[in-house]
Scaffold this motif. Structure first.
Motif, mmCIF file in Angstrom:
data_model
loop_
_atom_site.group_PDB
_atom_site.id
_atom_site.type_symbol
_atom_site.label_atom_id
_atom_site.label_comp_id
_atom_site.label_asym_id
_atom_site.label_seq_id
_atom_site.Cartn_x
_atom_site.Cartn_y
_atom_site.Cartn_z
ATOM 1 N N ILE A 417 0.852 -1.184 0.000
ATOM 2 C CA ILE A 417 0.000 0.000 0.000
ATOM 3 C C ILE A 417 0.886 1.232 0.000
ATOM 4 O O ILE A 417 1.640 1.462 0.942
ATOM 5 C CB ILE A 417 -0.942 0.013 1.217
ATOM 6 C CG1 ILE A 417 -1.888 -1.185 1.149
ATOM 7 C CG2 ILE A 417 -1.733 1.303 1.269
ATOM 8 C CD1 ILE A 417 -2.761 -1.326 2.366
ATOM 9 N N SER A 423 -5.554 1.697 -5.799
ATOM 10 C CA SER A 423 -5.731 0.393 -5.170
ATOM 11 C C SER A 423 -6.285 -0.628 -6.156
ATOM 12 O O SER A 423 -7.204 -0.346 -6.932
ATOM 13 C CB SER A 423 -6.668 0.514 -3.968
ATOM 14 O OG SER A 423 -6.849 -0.744 -3.377
ATOM 15 N N ILE A 443 -5.246 5.984 -3.140
ATOM 16 C CA ILE A 443 -4.821 5.915 -1.740
ATOM 17 C C ILE A 443 -4.082 7.217 -1.412
ATOM 18 O O ILE A 443 -2.911 7.390 -1.768
ATOM 19 C CB ILE A 443 -3.917 4.695 -1.491
ATOM 20 C CG1 ILE A 443 -4.670 3.408 -1.836
ATOM 21 C CG2 ILE A 443 -3.454 4.649 -0.039
ATOM 22 C CD1 ILE A 443 -3.826 2.168 -1.754
ATOM 23 N N SER A 463 -5.683 -6.545 2.961
ATOM 24 C CA SER A 463 -5.759 -6.166 1.560
ATOM 25 C C SER A 463 -6.152 -7.393 0.776
ATOM 26 O O SER A 463 -5.396 -8.370 0.705
ATOM 27 C CB SER A 463 -4.395 -5.645 1.093
ATOM 28 O OG SER A 463 -4.419 -5.348 -0.280
#
Length: 464
Positions: A417, A423, A443, A463
């Protein structure tokens, strides 16, 4: 009446209730007080915790005089002196702060000049500056600094030059007070330091050494040479030397909190001076449960001390092997050598500085461990300090490793991330299991901060 008592227990004893709750929890402490650690010793047949909660109204007359013992207390203290290679040992039931006051009072003469290691415990500083003592105090300041200034020590050159410089100007220092071992496990080679000073021409003959964390060091070949009472050959060469040390016994041995030891070597009158100082300073109502626990502790160490010291070191190696074998903990590493370029400084192998940079802020990791019933007291900027005392067993090491793996999982799951990326997955804190990021979302800084807050609170952020 019975119902009133029940109500009192439930609503009128908040301190008692919390302490009882904590004692009943399965908490593994990697700090101190081995007798309070959850689980049973892998070495001892029993730890004696239940046996030492003894008290009696019968004291001096039928027992022994606490201050000038000639019976069972003296007999037990003699057994303790034998295992610590001391001329005499003394039991203290008011903690090492009181023991330090007694030791300084016994060595101090009016108008003495005192040099104090600035890293000594606060009780040393308070007592030296107290109106009762009124000493002339000078300080040895640390000149070695590591780990963002949080670890400090003094060099042998700084100490020697400080003392010799004082001698060249005046009469010198009458009493030198040093710390033998730091909280973080730095051990000074006290016998070698004393010999170095004496060979350099230092005239001081009275030394007080705060060895609070050093009780276990006497039971292993890798640390015994550095212990304060390992000075037989020095005393032979300098028979007018007087050396006193104190140990916070409850930190390292199986005894109750506030159990402390004073050891001395050299000087025929020194033991009596300590007894008189003890009589002046210690409470006249000593705790007999603590005395009994000190007696049990010396018996344990006499029979099992070397084995338990060796086992503590083996558990450190086991822990290092376990974190190295866990993929989630690959970035963790245990650091143990600080100031290794200085011959008079060594490291306690039962103290582990665990670098947790890959998991996050050390204070946050400490709090997360406590939620998993793992207690760690000391943290540095990037490290946890783990004490593998004799109360630690295989069960505790396994629990610590599992807790670290659990804490590492959110960071591992979300390692891809990145801020300002798009994403490709859902990002879901659990519980409650509601996505905060959907595939295709950007993000931003706000999202990454929110993810960090969820992780710091102990949530699993997935995730998927």
């Amino acid at each position: 009446m019975q119902s009133d008592l029940i109500k009192l227990n439930q609503e009128g004893t908040p301190l008692f209730d919390l302490l009882k709750t904590i004692c009943q929890k399965e908490i593994y402490s990697f700090h101190a007080l081995p007798i309070s650690s959850f689980g049973h010793s892998d070495i001892l047949p029993f730890c004696g915790k239940e046996d030492v909660f003894l008290e009696s109204t019968i004291t001096d007359e039928a027992f022994d005089n606490f201050f000038f013992p000639k019976g069972v207390i003296r007999e037990s203290q003699k057994l303790t002196a034998q295992i610590y290679n001391a001329d005499r040992s003394f039991y203290i039931t008011g903690g090492t702060s009181v023991a330090n006051q007694i030791a300084i009072t016994a060595l101090y003469d009016k108008e003495d000049e005192i040099l104090i290691d600035k890293n000594c415990h606060q009780s040393v500083h308070f007592h030296s500056h107290s109106q009762a003592l009124g000493a002339n105090v000078d300080y040895l300041c640390p000149d070695l600094i590591a780990e963002d200034g949080q670890l400090t020590a003094w060099s042998i050159e700084k100490l020697t030059n400080k003392v010799l410089s004082k001698q060249s100007e005046e009469a010198g220092y009458d009493l030198i007070i040093l710390t033998a071992q730091s909280y973080e496990g730095l051990i000074y080679d006290i016998p070698a330091v004393l010999l170095h000073l004496l060979k350099a021409g230092v005239k001081t003959r009275k030394f007080f050494i705060d060895e609070a964390w050093g009780s276990l060091n006497y039971f292993s070949d890798d640390t015994r040479p550095y212990t304060v009472m390992n000075i037989d050959s020095i005393i032979e060469e300098y028979p007018n030397l007087e050396v006193v040390c104190t140990q916070s016994a409850h930190k390292s041995l199986f005894c109750l909190r506030q159990a402390s030891l004073i050891h001395c070597k050299g000087g025929k009158e020194l033991p009596y001076k300590i007894e008189v100082a003890k009589f002046r300073i210690h409470t006249t109502s000593p705790n007999y449960a603590i005395l009994a626990s000190l007696d049990l502790a010396q018996a344990y160490m006499r029979q099992y001390g070397n084995e338990m010291a060796s086992y503590s070191r083996a558990l450190v190696n086991t822990f290092k092997e376990e974190i190295n074998s866990e993929p989630e903990l690959a970035l963790l590493h245990a650091e143990s050598e600080v100031f290794q370029d200085h011959w008079h400084i060594h490291h306690d192998p039962t103290k582990v500085m665990l670098n947790v940079t890959s998991l996050g802020d050390s204070s946050v990791i400490k709090d997360k461990l406590l939620r998993e019933n793992i207690f760690v007291k000391r943290i540095l900027s990037n490290h946890l300090l783990l004490s593998f005392h004799i109360g630690i067993n295989k069960e505790a090491v396994g629990a610590l490793t599992r807790a670290l793996v659990l804490i590492s999982q959110p960071s591992v799951i979300n390692r891809d991330i990145k801020i300002n990326s798009i994403s490709k997955t859902f990002i879901i804190p659990y519980p409650p299991g509601v996505p905060i990021v959907f595939p295709g979302d950007k993000i931003n800084a706000e999202i990454t901060q929110k993810i960090k807050q969820y992780e710091d609170s102990g949530m699993l952020v997935i995730s998927a």
